[in-house]
Motif scaffolding. Structure first.
Motif, PDB file in Angstrom:
ATOM      1  N   ASN A  89      23.425  -8.037  12.578  1.00 34.97           N
ATOM      2  CA  ASN A  89      24.374  -9.046  12.806  1.00 34.97           C
ATOM      3  C   ASN A  89      25.279  -8.692  14.042  1.00 34.97           C
ATOM      4  N   ASP A 213      28.629 -15.891  17.693  1.00 29.63           N
ATOM      5  CA  ASP A 213      27.542 -15.231  17.072  1.00 29.63           C
ATOM      6  C   ASP A 213      26.251 -15.025  17.688  1.00 29.63           C
ATOM      7  N   CYS A 216      22.616 -13.418  13.689  1.00 33.65           N
ATOM      8  CA  CYS A 216      22.802 -13.525  12.226  1.00 33.65           C
ATOM      9  C   CYS A 216      21.839 -13.314  11.283  1.00 33.65           C
ATOM     10  N   ASN A 217      21.924 -12.159  10.561  1.00 32.05           N
ATOM     11  CA  ASN A 217      20.732 -11.607   9.544  1.00 32.05           C
ATOM     12  C   ASN A 217      19.445 -11.725  10.396  1.00 32.05           C
ATOM     13  N   ALA A 221      21.150 -16.423  16.650  1.00 30.82           N
ATOM     14  CA  ALA A 221      22.288 -17.751  16.247  1.00 30.82           C
ATOM     15  C   ALA A 221      22.148 -18.969  17.401  1.00 30.82           C
ATOM     16  N   LYS A 322      27.739 -15.637   4.593  1.00 31.64           N
ATOM     17  CA  LYS A 322      28.455 -14.460   5.607  1.00 31.64           C
ATOM     18  C   LYS A 322      29.859 -14.763   5.405  1.00 31.64           C
TER      19      LYS A 322
END
Length: 365
Positions: A89, A213, A216-217, A221, A322
C-alpha cells in the motif's frame, strides 16, 4: 556502540526514530519532530553518529540512499514485518506548511510505504502543455515508513498538472514474493492546493493533507482528477443536467429484530439516480456514509453493524477494509451472515471507544 546525546537512532521494535536529546539512566529521550519521546536505551539502534551539522532539506536530494546499501550487515536495523505487509500500500500526500494562509504556504510531499518491502521510487511531474517530465525525487524507501520527499512552492504548481510515480519492490537478505514494477501517471487538480477544505484527514498523517492512493493491496489505485465545484454541483443536484443525481435524504440506519444495525451502501440506496456521476464520486459518498455511521456508534461498545456493500468487483469492500484497518482500528470485523445477506455484507462489532491512528515516522533530520 554506546548511545550518546546527539546520536540519530531508530527504534528496534517500532517504526520511528530521531535524535537523542537526553539520557536518564536506561531511558533515552528522542526528539521526533519537536516532541521528546522516552524510549528504553536497549530499544534504540544508532544509525547516525553525533554530528555538529544537520543537512538541510535542499541537501537531502543529493544524499538520497542508493539501491545498494553499503551499511555493514551486522549493524543494519532489523526490519520488523507486519502480517498485512505482504500486500503493498503506497500513499503520496502533500501537507501545507501554513494551512491557515495557503496563499503563502509551501507544500511538503511525503510517501507512505505501508508494506514489508523496500521500494525504490521516483516521483516526477509535468505541465499539461509540455511533454518533458521533471524529476523531484528518487531514492530507496524502507518498509513500513513515511518518508519526506521534497518541498513544493506555490510557483511550482504550474508544473504539477500531471504526476508520475514509479517503483520496484524487493526484500533484503531473505526470500520474497516478486512484485511487478509499477508506473502510475495521473492528473492533478492544482486548484485544490489553494482551498482549505481540500486538505482532509488521512489515517497515515497527523495533519490534513491532499493524498493520492498509488497502490492499494497490490493493485494500482484508480486515481481520478476532478473539479471540486463540479462534484458538489453533481451531488447536490444544483445542475439542471444532473438534477436526478442528487443523493437521497439520509435515513437512519435500520435495526433488525436481532438488534443489528443495517446500513445499505448500494448506490441505488443512496442516490435517486447515478446519471452524470463518476464511479469515484459514488465511492467517496459511500465511504462518507460508512464513516458517519461508524463515528456515531464508536461510544457504544458491543453494537453490531452490518454494512451491505454487494459483491461486485470488491472495490467498495476493499475501501471499507482499509478504513477499518487504519482509521477505525480495534473493532471485530467478519463476514455477515450468508443466510441473511449473501456474500455482499460485512459485520462490525464495536469494541473500543475510538479508532487509533498509526504512528507515522515523519521526515528525517
Amino acid at each position: 556502540m554506546a548511545l550518546k546525546i546527539g546520536d540519530t537512532v531508530r527504534y528496534l521494535n517500532a517504526v520511528g526514530g530521531g535524535r537523542v536529546v537526553r539520557i536518564d539512566g536506561d531511558i533515552a529521550y528522542v526528539d521526533e519532530d519537536g516532541f521528546d519521546t522516552p524510549v528504553l536505551v536497549r530499544e534504540c539502534v544508532v544509525v547516525g553518529a553525533t554530528s555538529s551539522a544537520t543537512p538541510l532539506k535542499s541537501q537531502q536530494k543529493a544524499t538520497q540512499m542508493s539501491v545498494k546499501d553499503t551499511t555493514p550487515i551486522s549493524t543494519r536495523l532489523p526490519i520488523v514485518e507486519t502480517k498485512t505487509g505482504e500486500n503493498i500500500n503506497i500513499v503520496l500526500g502533500f501537507e501545507a506548511t501554513d494551512l491557515k494562509t495557503l496563499s503563502r504556504s509551501s507544500y511538503e510531499a511525503y510517501l507512505v510505504n505501508d508494506s514489508n518491502y523496500y521500494i525504490y521510487v521516483s516521483v516526477a511531474s509535468r505541465a499539461t502543455d509540455k511533454p518533458e517530465w521533471h524529476l523531484h525525487y528518487d531514492g530507496l524507501i524502507e518498509p513500513n515508513i513515511q518518508e519526506f520527499l521534497f518541498e513544493m512552492r506555490p510557483a511550482d504548481l504550474v508544473e504539477f498538472d500531471r504526476l508520475s510515480v514509479q517503483y520496484i519492490a524487493f526484500k533484503r537478505d531473505k526470500g520474497f514474493i516478486a512484485k511487478p514494477p509499477v508506473c502510475v501517471e495521473f492528473k492533478v487538480d492544482t486548484t485544490k492546493f489553494a482551498k482549505y477544505h481540500c486538505f482532509k484527514d488521512n489515517p497515515y498523517f497527523d495533519n490534513p493533507v491532499i493524498a493520492f492512493d498509488i497502490v492499494c493491496n497490490d493493485r494500482t489505485a484508480p486515481t481520478i482528477a476532478f473539479n471540486a465545484e463540479k462534484i458538489t454541483e453533481g451531488i447536490l443536484g444544483k445542475s439542471k443536467d444532473l438534477k436526478h443525481s442528487a443523493p437521497k435524504p439520509l435515513s437512519k440506519p435500520s435495526h433488525a429484530d436481532n438488534g443489528i444495525i443495517e446500513v445499505d451502501l448500494h448506490a441505488s440506496a443512496l442516490f435517486e439516480s447515478t446519471e452524470g456521476l463518476e464511479p469515484a464520486d459514488i465511492l467517496n459518498y459511500q465511504i462518507d456514509r460508512f464513516s458517519e455511521v461508524m463515528t456515531a456508534n464508536l461510544r457504544k461498545p458491543g453494537t453490531r453493524i452490518v454494512f451491505i456493500h454487494g459483491k461486485g468487483e470488491g472495490v467498495l469492500r476493499q475501501a471499507l477494509m482499509k478504513e477499518l484497518t487504519h482509521r477505525f482500528k480495534g473493532h471485530d470485523v467478519q463476514d455477515a451472515s450468508f443466510r441473511e445477506y449473501g456474500f455482499g455484507a460485512t459485520q462490525v462489532t464495536i469494541r473500543s471507544i475510538e479508532g487509533m491512528k498509526p504512528k507515522a515516522h515523519k521526515k528525517r533530520q
